[in-house]
Design an enzyme around this catalytic site. Structure first.
Site, PDB file in Angstrom:
ATOM      1  N   LYS A 136       0.025  -1.113   3.053  1.00  0.00           N
ATOM      2  CA  LYS A 136      -0.995  -0.680   2.104  1.00  0.00           C
ATOM      3  C   LYS A 136      -1.558  -1.857   1.291  1.00  0.00           C
ATOM      4  O   LYS A 136      -2.678  -1.809   0.805  1.00  0.00           O
ATOM      5  CB  LYS A 136      -0.437   0.356   1.133  1.00  0.00           C
TER       6      LYS A 136
HETATM    7  C1  LIG Z   1       1.247   5.004   4.466  1.00  0.00           C
HETATM    8  C2  LIG Z   1       2.307   4.680   5.425  1.00  0.00           C
HETATM    9  C3  LIG Z   1       2.295   5.172   6.734  1.00  0.00           C
HETATM   10  C4  LIG Z   1       1.227   6.123   7.221  1.00  0.00           C
HETATM   11  O1  LIG Z   1      -0.029   5.517   7.249  1.00  0.00           O
HETATM   12  P1  LIG Z   1      -1.365   6.387   7.374  1.00  0.00           P
HETATM   13  O2  LIG Z   1      -2.458   5.394   7.295  1.00  0.00           O
HETATM   14  O3  LIG Z   1      -1.354   7.340   6.237  1.00  0.00           O
HETATM   15  O4  LIG Z   1      -1.301   7.084   8.665  1.00  0.00           O
HETATM   16  C5  LIG Z   1       3.288   4.753   7.591  1.00  0.00           C
HETATM   17  N1  LIG Z   1       4.269   3.942   7.180  1.00  0.00           N
HETATM   18  C6  LIG Z   1       4.338   3.461   5.926  1.00  0.00           C
HETATM   19  C7  LIG Z   1       5.455   2.571   5.539  1.00  0.00           C
HETATM   20  C8  LIG Z   1       3.341   3.805   5.010  1.00  0.00           C
HETATM   21  O5  LIG Z   1       3.400   3.325   3.763  1.00  0.00           O
END
Ligand SMILES: *Cc1c(COP(=O)(O)O)cnc(C)c1O
Length: 461
Positions: free
Chosen positions: A112
């Site tokens: 993120k």
């Molecule tokens: C947010 C997240 C996901 C999922 O990602 P999306 O873009 O919502 O599909 C998977 N793994 C981790 C560690 C995340 O923080």
């Protein structure tokens, strides 16, 4: 370049407006009217370039005239300067034809950060130019919230409120949200699941009076700029492995469909991607939808991969928009049915989705087994989300190199990793004192009225 809503009834916006707005006023999500393409030669020229340079070349065509070239270059430089690895998104080989894309070297140890750091810098440039301020409200299953708080803490043009499901995020995730001491940061522990938080967020956006009164801005993965930032590492990884001269496949641990949708955009831009594989945990609405053409929300079951504990996958709407021939009325109709629990995906739309995506799921036992298997066979400690990707990828290996996205650092989910391997992964030294810092949070019931008045009070004070 203009942005249009997936539901066809919101005003067209520029990149800057779409970024500052988040959710469209008709409840839809903004997408670019057309996806710019890069030539074979453009892509070939990316091999071996610094991540920041690839980021500039991939994202520039989407940003229109929101930033000058030098502003945009500087924004990108600042966004990734705090990462703990010179490659930003390094690739590691796991097996003869299987590679791991490590997306956890940012300040909060999950992918993120790639998008949130960039959004923080873009908001800062854009808002200070307008002498404006906004209230950012986000819903998180853990990683978005910590990344958002890290990106916006201390910025004077922004108040940031993050709702997370009380008791359903890992301790590291919670502490990353509750320990920043800046007064513009507000961590809200909500009674319920991630879907509860996301539903209240949508309610706030759909309450136009509240939305305008607090100048609400969204940075959830519904924000187009988030998706855009994630397109970049598909290019950096694929060109490292020989694209555009050969095609590459990706397996993506998925919850809200943001990260994998970014891969789909990379493919539409001309990157030769062979297969895009959706990997879910036991909250498997996407895997079921791909196999049965029914998109039915179930109850969210807690798991050891909490960032994927989702049964309403927001960004899937963007894929549906293309699958239904960019017909906003068709998307409105299925989203209306979703209010009653689910809908049938039409045959034509299903064909489109199956042309672009494969899928697999991994239950709790299989996730733990995958963490142990990866350690035994590759020496890598994987976080539970990445392990789901690893397991699903291993079942989908083919002729083209497979890249599995490692979405978080194992130390972000130490309990699950320790249970599977007897090894407790340590935090990187730069955040080793996280467990000692004082926490600050507000606990709230699932009540829109209380939430809205709390937000209004805090920004007035
Ligand atoms: C947010 C997240 C996901 C999922 O990602 P999306 O873009 O919502 O599909 C998977 N793994 C981790 C560690 C995340 O923080």
């Amino acid at each position: 370049m203009d942005y249009v809503s997936t539901r066809g009834q919101a005003p067209r916006l520029s990149f800057e407006e779409a970024m500052l707005t988040g959710l469209a006023r008709d409840g839809g999500l903004y997408v670019p009217e057309t996806v710019p393409t890069l030539s074979h030669a453009d892509i070939a020229a990316m091999a071996g370039l610094p991540y920041e340079e690839i980021a500039f070349r991939v994202m520039r065509p989407f940003a229109g005239n929101t930033f000058t070239d030098s502003e945009f270059g500087e924004i990108i430089e600042k966004s990734y300067a705090g990462f703990g690895h010179a490659a930003r998104a390094p690739l590691k080989q796991l097996g003869p034809n299987h590679h791991l894309l490590e997306l956890f070297h940012g300040p909060t140890l999950a992918f993120k950060d790639f998008a949130m750091q960039l959004i923080g810098q873009m908001f800062q440039v854009s808002l200070s130019r307008r002498s404006d301020r906004v209230t950012i409200v986000g819903a998180t299953s853990g990683d978005t919230g910590s990344a958002a708080i890290e990106a916006f803490r201390g910025l004077d043009a922004v108040d940031v409120f993050i709702m997370f499901p009380n008791g359903r995020v890992s301790e590291v995730q919670r502490r990353q949200m509750t320990t920043p001491s800046e007064s513009n940061v507000h961590a809200l522990a909500i009674e319920g699941s991630f879907d509860t938080c996301q539903a209240r967020l949508k309610d706030m956006f759909n309450n136009l009076e509240f939305r305008d009164a607090v100048k609400l801005a969204g940075v959830n993965s519904i924000n187009w700029a988030r998706v855009l930032a994630q397109v970049v590492y598909y290019f950096s990884a694929a060109t490292s492995l020989g694209a555009p001269h050969r095609s590459v496949s990706f397996t993506v641990p998925t919850g809200n469909f943001g990260d994998i949708f970014a891969g789909y955009i990379a493919k539409k831009m001309g990157l030769p991607i062979d297969r895009l594989v959706i990997a879910t945990n036991h909250n498997d609405i996407l895997d079921r939808a791909m196999k049965t053409a029914r998109y039915d929300t179930g109850q969210v079951l807690p798991s050891i991969s909490p960032s994927m504990d989702i049964q309403v996958s927001s960004n899937f709407e963007r894929a549906l928009f293309d699958a239904y021939g960019r017909d906003g009325a068709a998307v409105r109709a299925v989203m209306d049915d979703l209010k009653d629990g689910g809908f049938q995906i039409s045959q034509g739309a299903m064909g489109y989705l199956q042309d672009h995506f494969d899928s697999g799921r991994c239950d709790e036992d299989a996730t733990s087994a995958a963490i142990a298997h990866a350690l035994e066979h590759t020496g890598e400690l994987l976080c539970p989300h990445s392990a789901i990707g690893y397991a699903v990828a291993e079942a989908n290996l083919g002729a083209s190199p497979m890249v599995t996205l490692a979405t978080a650092h194992p130390a972000k989910f130490p309990d699950a990793v320790e249970a599977a391997t007897n090894i407790r992964p340590p935090l990187p030294p730069r955040m080793a004192d996280l467990y000692e810092r004082p926490e600050r949070l507000t606990e709230l019931p699932n009540d829109l009225g209380q939430l809205q008045s709390l937000i209004k009070d805090k920004i007035a004070s």
